[in-house]
Write a protein that holds these residues in place. Structure first.
Motif, PDB file in Angstrom:
ATOM      1  N   ALA A  48       0.732  -1.098   0.154  1.00 39.46           N
ATOM      2  CA  ALA A  48       0.120   0.013  -0.155  1.00 39.46           C
ATOM      3  C   ALA A  48       1.091   1.208  -0.098  1.00 39.46           C
ATOM      4  O   ALA A  48       0.437   2.385  -0.767  1.00 39.46           O
ATOM      5  CB  ALA A  48      -0.878   0.064   1.319  1.00 39.46           C
ATOM      6  N   LEU A  49       1.911   1.216   0.752  1.00 37.48           N
ATOM      7  CA  LEU A  49       2.866   2.441   0.954  1.00 37.48           C
ATOM      8  C   LEU A  49       3.574   2.678  -0.449  1.00 37.48           C
ATOM      9  O   LEU A  49       4.060   3.951  -1.046  1.00 37.48           O
ATOM     10  CB  LEU A  49       3.865   2.189   2.110  1.00 37.48           C
ATOM     11  N   SER A  50       3.942   1.498  -1.145  1.00 41.25           N
ATOM     12  CA  SER A  50       4.639   1.483  -2.338  1.00 41.25           C
ATOM     13  C   SER A  50       3.759   2.124  -3.409  1.00 41.25           C
ATOM     14  O   SER A  50       4.164   2.945  -4.457  1.00 41.25           O
ATOM     15  CB  SER A  50       5.307   0.331  -2.847  1.00 41.25           C
ATOM     16  N   ARG A  51       2.398   1.972  -3.385  1.00 40.69           N
ATOM     17  CA  ARG A  51       1.426   2.400  -4.337  1.00 40.69           C
ATOM     18  C   ARG A  51       1.260   3.997  -4.220  1.00 40.69           C
ATOM     19  O   ARG A  51       0.948   4.855  -5.243  1.00 40.69           O
ATOM     20  CB  ARG A  51       0.333   1.663  -4.356  1.00 40.69           C
ATOM     21  N   GLY A  52       1.324   4.386  -2.926  1.00 42.66           N
ATOM     22  CA  GLY A  52       0.935   5.847  -2.584  1.00 42.66           C
ATOM     23  C   GLY A  52      -0.603   5.949  -2.597  1.00 42.66           C
ATOM     24  O   GLY A  52      -1.334   5.364  -3.237  1.00 42.66           O
ATOM     25  N   SER A  53      -0.852   7.318  -2.562  1.00 46.92           N
ATOM     26  CA  SER A  53      -2.253   7.833  -2.959  1.00 46.92           C
ATOM     27  C   SER A  53      -2.899   7.857  -4.358  1.00 46.92           C
ATOM     28  O   SER A  53      -3.822   7.478  -4.590  1.00 46.92           O
ATOM     29  CB  SER A  53      -2.482   9.422  -2.415  1.00 46.92           C
ATOM     30  N   ASN A  54      -1.663   7.923  -5.402  1.00 46.44           N
ATOM     31  CA  ASN A  54      -2.024   7.987  -6.719  1.00 46.44           C
ATOM     32  C   ASN A  54      -2.348   6.577  -7.242  1.00 46.44           C
ATOM     33  O   ASN A  54      -3.158   6.148  -8.135  1.00 46.44           O
ATOM     34  CB  ASN A  54      -1.126   8.485  -7.543  1.00 46.44           C
ATOM     35  N   GLY A  55      -1.954   5.460  -6.367  1.00 47.14           N
ATOM     36  CA  GLY A  55      -2.154   4.113  -6.871  1.00 47.14           C
ATOM     37  C   GLY A  55      -3.041   3.339  -5.735  1.00 47.14           C
ATOM     38  O   GLY A  55      -2.956   2.128  -6.030  1.00 47.14           O
ATOM     39  N   PHE A  75      -5.290   0.846  -8.315  1.00 47.19           N
ATOM     40  CA  PHE A  75      -4.468  -0.219  -8.612  1.00 47.19           C
ATOM     41  C   PHE A  75      -4.512  -1.370  -7.437  1.00 47.19           C
ATOM     42  O   PHE A  75      -4.372  -2.347  -7.548  1.00 47.19           O
ATOM     43  CB  PHE A  75      -3.023   0.066  -9.109  1.00 47.19           C
ATOM     44  N   PHE A  76      -4.038  -0.804  -6.147  1.00 50.14           N
ATOM     45  CA  PHE A  76      -4.142  -1.636  -5.046  1.00 50.14           C
ATOM     46  C   PHE A  76      -5.344  -2.207  -4.602  1.00 50.14           C
ATOM     47  O   PHE A  76      -5.291  -3.399  -4.301  1.00 50.14           O
ATOM     48  CB  PHE A  76      -3.606  -0.515  -3.771  1.00 50.14           C
ATOM     49  N   ILE A  77      -6.698  -1.520  -4.728  1.00 54.34           N
ATOM     50  CA  ILE A  77      -7.785  -2.220  -4.891  1.00 54.34           C
ATOM     51  C   ILE A  77      -7.902  -3.429  -5.763  1.00 54.34           C
ATOM     52  O   ILE A  77      -8.497  -4.391  -5.607  1.00 54.34           O
ATOM     53  CB  ILE A  77      -8.844  -1.130  -5.098  1.00 54.34           C
ATOM     54  N   MET A  78      -7.537  -3.230  -6.886  1.00 56.53           N
ATOM     55  CA  MET A  78      -7.442  -4.164  -8.055  1.00 56.53           C
ATOM     56  C   MET A  78      -6.569  -5.309  -7.705  1.00 56.53           C
ATOM     57  O   MET A  78      -6.870  -6.492  -7.781  1.00 56.53           O
ATOM     58  CB  MET A  78      -7.038  -3.639  -9.389  1.00 56.53           C
ATOM     59  N   GLU A  79      -5.363  -5.135  -7.061  1.00 54.94           N
ATOM     60  CA  GLU A  79      -4.764  -6.229  -6.622  1.00 54.94           C
ATOM     61  C   GLU A  79      -5.641  -7.150  -5.498  1.00 54.94           C
ATOM     62  O   GLU A  79      -5.364  -8.440  -5.660  1.00 54.94           O
ATOM     63  CB  GLU A  79      -3.230  -5.455  -5.860  1.00 54.94           C
ATOM     64  N   ILE A  80      -6.321  -6.319  -4.559  1.00 59.09           N
ATOM     65  CA  ILE A  80      -6.749  -7.068  -3.406  1.00 59.09           C
ATOM     66  C   ILE A  80      -7.917  -7.912  -3.955  1.00 59.09           C
ATOM     67  O   ILE A  80      -8.126  -9.120  -3.824  1.00 59.09           O
ATOM     68  CB  ILE A  80      -7.407  -6.255  -2.442  1.00 59.09           C
ATOM     69  N   ILE A  81      -8.512  -7.410  -4.974  1.00 59.26           N
ATOM     70  CA  ILE A  81      -9.440  -8.297  -5.734  1.00 59.26           C
ATOM     71  C   ILE A  81      -9.141  -9.384  -6.380  1.00 59.26           C
ATOM     72  O   ILE A  81      -9.807 -10.581  -6.294  1.00 59.26           O
ATOM     73  CB  ILE A  81     -10.284  -7.334  -6.421  1.00 59.26           C
ATOM     74  N   VAL A  82      -8.032  -9.083  -7.351  1.00 59.28           N
ATOM     75  CA  VAL A  82      -7.424 -10.420  -7.783  1.00 59.28           C
ATOM     76  C   VAL A  82      -6.954 -11.473  -6.930  1.00 59.28           C
ATOM     77  O   VAL A  82      -7.320 -12.338  -7.113  1.00 59.28           O
ATOM     78  CB  VAL A  82      -6.211  -9.821  -8.632  1.00 59.28           C
ATOM     79  N   LEU A  83      -6.387 -10.992  -5.933  1.00 65.37           N
ATOM     80  CA  LEU A  83      -5.882 -11.822  -4.793  1.00 65.37           C
ATOM     81  C   LEU A  83      -6.936 -12.687  -4.113  1.00 65.37           C
ATOM     82  O   LEU A  83      -7.152 -13.911  -4.013  1.00 65.37           O
ATOM     83  CB  LEU A  83      -5.250 -11.197  -3.581  1.00 65.37           C
ATOM     84  N   PHE A  84      -8.390 -12.059  -4.157  1.00 72.47           N
ATOM     85  CA  PHE A  84      -9.473 -12.686  -3.586  1.00 72.47           C
ATOM     86  C   PHE A  84      -9.717 -13.940  -4.344  1.00 72.47           C
ATOM     87  O   PHE A  84     -10.176 -14.968  -4.113  1.00 72.47           O
ATOM     88  CB  PHE A  84     -10.588 -11.801  -3.329  1.00 72.47           C
ATOM     89  N   PHE A  85      -9.895 -13.459  -5.758  1.00 73.74           N
ATOM     90  CA  PHE A  85     -10.303 -14.452  -6.763  1.00 73.74           C
ATOM     91  C   PHE A  85      -9.418 -15.625  -6.704  1.00 73.74           C
ATOM     92  O   PHE A  85      -9.854 -16.837  -7.058  1.00 73.74           O
ATOM     93  CB  PHE A  85     -10.538 -13.645  -8.212  1.00 73.74           C
ATOM     94  N   VAL A  86      -8.178 -15.371  -6.769  1.00 77.40           N
ATOM     95  CA  VAL A  86      -7.169 -16.523  -6.684  1.00 77.40           C
ATOM     96  C   VAL A  86      -7.141 -17.192  -5.576  1.00 77.40           C
ATOM     97  O   VAL A  86      -7.166 -18.645  -5.720  1.00 77.40           O
ATOM     98  CB  VAL A  86      -5.570 -15.737  -6.562  1.00 77.40           C
ATOM     99  N   SER A  89       4.875 -10.197  -9.778  1.00 81.58           N
ATOM    100  CA  SER A  89       5.781  -9.346  -9.838  1.00 81.58           C
ATOM    101  C   SER A  89       6.264  -8.700 -10.715  1.00 81.58           C
ATOM    102  O   SER A  89       6.736  -7.367 -10.620  1.00 81.58           O
ATOM    103  CB  SER A  89       7.074 -10.318  -9.351  1.00 81.58           C
ATOM    104  N   LEU A  90       6.046  -9.382 -12.118  1.00 83.78           N
ATOM    105  CA  LEU A  90       6.128  -8.558 -13.242  1.00 83.78           C
ATOM    106  C   LEU A  90       5.228  -7.628 -13.494  1.00 83.78           C
ATOM    107  O   LEU A  90       5.373  -6.416 -14.359  1.00 83.78           O
ATOM    108  CB  LEU A  90       6.078  -9.628 -14.697  1.00 83.78           C
ATOM    109  N   PHE A  91       4.020  -7.365 -12.833  1.00 85.59           N
ATOM    110  CA  PHE A  91       3.094  -6.316 -12.702  1.00 85.59           C
ATOM    111  C   PHE A  91       3.395  -5.433 -11.741  1.00 85.59           C
ATOM    112  O   PHE A  91       2.588  -4.363 -11.520  1.00 85.59           O
ATOM    113  CB  PHE A  91       1.678  -6.840 -12.856  1.00 85.59           C
ATOM    114  N   GLY A  92       4.531  -5.440 -11.333  1.00 89.95           N
ATOM    115  CA  GLY A  92       4.952  -4.181 -10.109  1.00 89.95           C
ATOM    116  C   GLY A  92       4.678  -4.461  -8.881  1.00 89.95           C
ATOM    117  O   GLY A  92       4.992  -3.678  -7.882  1.00 89.95           O
ATOM    118  N   ILE A  93       3.961  -5.551  -8.401  1.00 92.85           N
ATOM    119  CA  ILE A  93       3.795  -5.873  -7.028  1.00 92.85           C
ATOM    120  C   ILE A  93       5.175  -6.244  -6.272  1.00 92.85           C
ATOM    121  O   ILE A  93       5.973  -7.031  -6.777  1.00 92.85           O
ATOM    122  CB  ILE A  93       2.764  -6.976  -7.109  1.00 92.85           C
ATOM    123  N   THR A  94       5.093  -5.645  -5.188  1.00 93.90           N
ATOM    124  CA  THR A  94       6.433  -5.897  -4.315  1.00 93.90           C
ATOM    125  C   THR A  94       6.337  -7.362  -4.020  1.00 93.90           C
ATOM    126  O   THR A  94       5.501  -8.337  -4.147  1.00 93.90           O
ATOM    127  CB  THR A  94       6.131  -5.263  -3.142  1.00 93.90           C
TER     128      THR A  94
END
Length: 438
Positions: A197-204, A207-218, A379-384
């Motif tokens: 969340a900190l790496s994305r900052g307020s502007n991202g 994208f962070f919410i989309m990451e959580i949604i993708v993680l939920f479906f995985v 990781s290739l999509f920029g996730i830590t």
């Protein structure tokens, strides 16, 4: 929400279940506290920090105890290694196979041998751990005394973790060994998600919410595949005993789509460090060896992931073959007077079960391979790297399997006390459900 609150009340209204849950929480707290107790004679401020590669994977499974130079620095891993060795010996050695078939007494003997082997493995691994991960500048006492005392402490720590796991299984809820691994993995999740969340900052934030949604479906996909079974119908012949008729009912053999569990990924991960290690010996002499070492040291490279996926598929077939025996299932059916409709008992039944097992193992193996390489894709999509580890691999499969096992046991307690289960329809099937004929 009301049903959820009612279920929680029902869970804690059962005295035995409430006591087991509290015991489990107490044992897990003890385990986590021990992960922060540093070995005597080590200055924690001079430790190198989090490890990478295979040591980083081990550190994730141990919840940071490995990199902290903790008294639980090796955790429960030597016991797992010993269990795998003993399980393989039951396939290769006739004497071990005989003990396995002796019932409870045979299992006790195998468990005792596993404990002895755990001590031997822990002593060997403690030497490698102390020499490779703790630098000389971090040691504040005589090195010889430090090595001897730390080997004893690390071995005692592993034995204590093994005892905690057995106590959780006996006095708590769920499989104790798996619970210890899961709590170590989950302990890294808050830091991983906050770091992302900190790496994305307020502007991202989107994208962070989309990451959580993708993680939920995985996670949901992993749950569905873990629960998936292929049911083979079994008909039992009627038997007249006295004035009563027994049998005649139809039951099912549940063959799991992923019968091998997480073991193929663990085996494959162990071998994946060999190419880079071997190539590093000739890195100074050969450009090809240098590039090979670089490629297989990067878990996001396509060469690494292709070889990783192939090894997982091969190990899935191998581990399924040694853990699920069509012949034993066929023999058990024959002894109990059961048969598969349209299939003759004996050799034809064994062949029929083997064919079905082979067909469902392939999609299960492909699924495991996809899950294993999913962190690299994330990781290739920029996730830590820390947060990407929860998108698949060993961590996700262990967490899902342990949670399903625990929920299955809780649901059994509720149903036995005539309470409504955790689900309105269907049942929770954990990894503890063995393939057997009722």
């Amino acid at each position: 929400m009301k049903k959820f609150i009612t279920t929680i009340k029902n869970i804690f209204s059962i005295e035995d279940l409430r006591r087991r849950i509290l015991n489990t929480l107490l044992f897990l707290v003890i385990f986590r506290l021990g992960s922060f107790v540093v070995l005597p004679g080590v200055n924690p401020n001079r430790l190198p920090g989090r490890s990478e590669g295979v040591l980083g994977i081990l550190d994730n499974l141990l919840g940071g105890a490995f990199s902290n130079a903790s008294i639980f620095g090796l955790g429960i891993m030597p016991y797992i290694s010993a269990s795998i060795v003993v399980q393989l010996l039951t396939v290769a050695l006739p004497a071990a196979q005989k003990m396995q078939k002796e019932g409870e007494s045979g299992r006790k003997k195998l468990n005792q041998y596993t404990r002895y082997l755990t001590i031997v493995i822990t002593l060997a691994q403690s030497v490698a751990y102390l020499t490779s991960t703790i630098p000389n500048e971090a040691i504040t006492i005589d090195r010889t005394f430090f090595m001897v005392s730390s080997m004893i402490i690390l071995t005692a720590g592993t034995i204590f973790c093994m005892w905690l796991g057995e106590k959780i299984t006996d006095k708590g809820i769920g499989n104790g060994i798996s619970m210890l691994i899961m709590i170590g993995i989950i302990s890294r999740f808050p830091a991983a998600i906050s770091g992302e969340a900190l790496s994305r900052g307020s502007n991202g934030i989107l994208f962070f919410i989309m990451e959580i949604i993708v993680l939920f479906f995985v996670v949901m996909g992993v749950v569905m595949i873990t629960q998936a079974t292929r049911r083979i119908p079994v008909q039992y012949a009627k038997q007249v005993i006295g004035n009563k008729v027994y049998g005649g009912q139809r039951q099912y053999i549940p063959l799991k789509l992923n019968a091998a569990g997480v073991m193929p990924i663990i085996f494959a991960q162990t071998l994946m460090f060999l190419p880079a290690t071997v190539a590093s010996f000739w890195a100074d002499r050969s450009e090809l060896a240098n590039s090979t070492a670089a490629v297989f040291s990067d878990f996001t490279s396509w060469q690494y992931n292709v070889l990783f996926a192939v090894l997982i598929i091969l190990f899935t077939f191998f581990y399924t073959a040694i853990s699920v025996s069509p012949k034993n299932i066929s023999d058990d059916m024959k002894k109990n007077g059961g048969f598969i409709p349209g299939v003759k008992p004996g050799a034809q039944t064994t062949e029929y079960i083997d064919q079905i097992l082979s067909k469902i193992t392939l999609p299960g193996a492909i699924f495991l391979a996809i899950i294993a390489i999913f962190p690299a894709i994330a990781s290739l999509f920029g996730i830590t790297r820390e947060f990407a580890a929860f998108y698949g691999g060993t961590s996700l499969l262990i967490m899902v399997g342990v949670v399903l096992d625990t929920l299955q046991q809780i649901e059994s307690y509720l149903l036995m006390r005539h309470y409504e289960g955790l689900m309105k329809s269907g049942r929770i099937r954990g990894r503890s459900e063995n393939v057997a004929v009722a």
